[in-house]
Design an enzyme around this catalytic site. Structure first.
Site, PDB file in Angstrom:
ATOM      1  N   ARG A  22      40.549  27.525 -26.473  1.00 35.79           N
ATOM      2  CA  ARG A  22      39.879  26.270 -26.962  1.00 35.79           C
ATOM      3  C   ARG A  22      40.587  24.987 -26.216  1.00 35.79           C
ATOM      4  O   ARG A  22      41.562  24.845 -26.381  1.00 35.79           O
ATOM      5  CB  ARG A  22      39.786  26.395 -28.440  1.00 35.79           C
ATOM      6  CG  ARG A  22      39.476  25.047 -28.923  1.00 35.79           C
ATOM      7  CD  ARG A  22      39.265  25.064 -30.614  1.00 35.79           C
ATOM      8  NE  ARG A  22      38.173  25.857 -30.874  1.00 35.79           N
ATOM      9  CZ  ARG A  22      37.819  26.237 -32.109  1.00 35.79           C
ATOM     10  NH1 ARG A  22      38.456  25.500 -33.073  1.00 35.79           N
ATOM     11  NH2 ARG A  22      36.807  26.690 -32.709  1.00 35.79           N
ATOM     12  N   ARG A  64      39.495  29.392 -38.623  1.00 41.33           N
ATOM     13  CA  ARG A  64      38.808  30.711 -38.631  1.00 41.33           C
ATOM     14  C   ARG A  64      38.749  31.133 -36.989  1.00 41.33           C
ATOM     15  O   ARG A  64      39.045  32.376 -37.058  1.00 41.33           O
ATOM     16  CB  ARG A  64      37.447  30.324 -38.895  1.00 41.33           C
ATOM     17  CG  ARG A  64      36.910  30.336 -40.229  1.00 41.33           C
ATOM     18  CD  ARG A  64      35.785  29.128 -40.674  1.00 41.33           C
ATOM     19  NE  ARG A  64      36.307  27.954 -40.295  1.00 41.33           N
ATOM     20  CZ  ARG A  64      36.882  27.182 -41.053  1.00 41.33           C
ATOM     21  NH1 ARG A  64      36.947  27.494 -42.498  1.00 41.33           N
ATOM     22  NH2 ARG A  64      37.395  26.055 -40.874  1.00 41.33           N
ATOM     23  N   THR A  65      38.514  30.440 -36.038  1.00 46.37           N
ATOM     24  CA  THR A  65      38.493  31.212 -34.727  1.00 46.37           C
ATOM     25  C   THR A  65      39.843  31.627 -34.476  1.00 46.37           C
ATOM     26  O   THR A  65      39.925  32.849 -34.093  1.00 46.37           O
ATOM     27  CB  THR A  65      37.978  29.990 -33.826  1.00 46.37           C
ATOM     28  OG1 THR A  65      36.736  29.600 -34.129  1.00 46.37           O
ATOM     29  CG2 THR A  65      37.606  30.617 -32.431  1.00 46.37           C
ATOM     30  N   HIS A  76      30.277  27.390 -27.813  1.00 43.60           N
ATOM     31  CA  HIS A  76      31.183  28.138 -28.699  1.00 43.60           C
ATOM     32  C   HIS A  76      30.375  29.485 -28.783  1.00 43.60           C
ATOM     33  O   HIS A  76      29.943  29.866 -29.927  1.00 43.60           O
ATOM     34  CB  HIS A  76      31.461  27.630 -30.084  1.00 43.60           C
ATOM     35  CG  HIS A  76      32.517  28.077 -30.980  1.00 43.60           C
ATOM     36  ND1 HIS A  76      33.224  29.125 -30.571  1.00 43.60           N
ATOM     37  CD2 HIS A  76      32.947  27.609 -32.184  1.00 43.60           C
ATOM     38  CE1 HIS A  76      34.187  29.365 -31.379  1.00 43.60           C
ATOM     39  NE2 HIS A  76      33.902  28.283 -32.551  1.00 43.60           N
ATOM     40  N   LYS A 120      52.901  18.179 -19.028  1.00 43.85           N
ATOM     41  CA  LYS A 120      53.812  17.804 -17.970  1.00 43.85           C
ATOM     42  C   LYS A 120      52.784  17.352 -16.699  1.00 43.85           C
ATOM     43  O   LYS A 120      53.142  17.241 -15.553  1.00 43.85           O
ATOM     44  CB  LYS A 120      54.641  18.958 -17.316  1.00 43.85           C
ATOM     45  CG  LYS A 120      55.591  19.247 -18.626  1.00 43.85           C
ATOM     46  CD  LYS A 120      56.729  20.523 -17.852  1.00 43.85           C
ATOM     47  CE  LYS A 120      57.373  20.844 -19.053  1.00 43.85           C
ATOM     48  NZ  LYS A 120      58.198  22.005 -18.481  1.00 43.85           N
TER      49      LYS A 120
HETATM   50  C1  NCD Z   1      33.165  24.856 -35.343  1.00 47.27           C
HETATM   51  C2  NCD Z   1      33.813  24.444 -34.303  1.00 47.27           C
HETATM   52  O1  NCD Z   1      35.128  24.600 -34.132  1.00 47.27           O
HETATM   53  O2  NCD Z   1      32.947  24.366 -33.324  1.00 47.27           O
HETATM   54  N1  NCD Z   1      34.137  25.960 -36.307  1.00 47.27           N
HETATM   55  C3  NCD Z   1      34.370  27.071 -35.897  1.00 47.27           C
HETATM   56  O3  NCD Z   1      34.792  27.514 -34.994  1.00 47.27           O
HETATM   57  N2  NCD Z   1      33.937  27.968 -37.091  1.00 47.27           N
HETATM   58  C4  NCD Z   1      32.487  24.184 -36.220  1.00 47.27           C
HETATM   59  C5  NCD Z   1      32.971  22.674 -36.176  1.00 47.27           C
HETATM   60  O4  NCD Z   1      34.084  22.429 -36.378  1.00 47.27           O
HETATM   61  O5  NCD Z   1      32.119  21.951 -36.984  1.00 47.27           O
END
Ligand code: NCD
Length: 312
Positions: free
Chosen positions: A109, A59-60, A137, A88
């Site tokens: 991320r 999703r993200t 997040h 590396k």
């Molecule tokens: C969440 C995450 O990655 O922290 N997912 C997301 O970004 N929608 C929640 C999760 O992974 O549980």
């Protein structure tokens, strides 16, 4: 033109109510134009997004990338960090310095707490934290609170239950932080004792009403919002925390539980779910998790557009 109070979004601690107003206003506009059939904007037509994912994401990553495509911009992606110089031995801050010469906004991320802050130290373009390990997040939480605002018309005087893995779930702190900016919100944190939220003191010091319990059934009837999270198995693989089915409180949201809740409860989840919400609940009016998914693109579209236009 109004600008956000921050030049990159690394933590929900940077966000003020005026920023939320600005982002929501732009999101309302994108959604309303989208509903009228618009699919393309020109707000980022000369911009490149660098999307760097060192942990799994569906999703993200997609919602940021779709957002940039709709804004007329271009995207370059590093998925799973497999082909990067981190392998590396390059430091995060060197990588930040290098990558910022390739684009106009970076989405990052990474599996460690504060890693995105470290990465952003030597960058000169906006960096957005798309999840730093178990820590934060912030864009998920902007999406979450937008979904509440859209449904209820405001973000004050809410009774919010949050259930699941509150220790390792990175959406938890960001969500409580943003909702605690608004008057009259109360939080009930429901988890097994091994998975308790460990940053309550910060909120209690600010006189935010927040209680911790393991009993969901006892409180379910009070909630306006119930935010469910999955066990973050990948985070506690190397710790003493074990999923001990014999002792652990297992939270399963099903139709029967929802009948004990308020009729207008909002049942939310950042997704992915594993088995904490039964699919029999998906078609109930209370289920809002797929609405969160839809809103995420527009929230990220607004944020990227606002941040890149400010950094021209
Ligand atoms: C969440 C995450 O990655 O922290 N997912 C997301 O970004 N929608 C929640 C999760 O992974 O549980």
């Amino acid at each position: 033109m109004k600008y956000l109070s921050f030049s990159g979004l690394l933590s929900s601690n940077q966000v003020k109510i005026s920023d939320i107003d600005l982002i929501f206003h732009k999101t309302d506009k994108y959604i309303s134009e989208f509903k009228q059939g618009r699919r393309k904007w020109q707000d980022c037509c000369d911009k490149i997004m660098v999307s760097l994912f060192f942990e799994p994401s569906t999703r993200t990553r997609f919602s940021f990338e779709v957002a940039m495509h709709r804004l007329g911009g271009q995207v370059i992606t590093l998925e799973q960090g497999l082909s990067s110089s981190i392998q590396k031995g390059e430091s995060l801050s060197d990588m930040g310095r290098v990558v910022s010469s390739y684009g106009d906004v970076i989405i990052m991320r990474y599996p460690e707490k504060n890693s995105v802050i470290e990465f952003a130290k030597n960058t000169n373009i906006p960096v957005i934290n798309a999840g730093d390990g178990p820590n934060e997040h912030p864009t998920q939480s902007l999406t979450d609170i937008y979904t509440i605002y859209q449904e209820r018309g405001g973000l004050e005087n809410l009774n919010i239950g949050i259930v699941g893995d509150l220790k390792y779930g990175r959406t938890i702190y960001s969500l409580i932080k943003l909702l605690s900016l608004f008057q009259g919100n109360k939080f009930t944190l429901i988890s097994d004792k091994s998975f308790k939220f460990d940053r309550v003191e910060e909120f209690q010091k600010r006189n935010i009403e927040i209680i911790q319990t393991s009993n969901l059934e006892k409180h379910i009837a009070n909630f306006d919002v119930l935010y469910v999270t999955r066990m973050q198995q990948e985070r506690f693989a190397n710790t003493n925390c074990k999923l001990d089915n014999a002792n652990q409180r297992d939270y399963k949201i099903n139709k029967k539980l929802i009948t004990a809740a308020k009729k207008d409860l909002m049942l939310m989840h950042p997704l992915p779910r594993v088995d904490e919400i039964s699919s029999e609940v998906d078609n109930l009016p209370q289920a809002k998790y797929f609405k969160q998914v839809e809103n995420a693109v527009f929230i990220r579209q607004s944020l990227v557009s606002l941040l890149t236009s400010a950094s021209k």
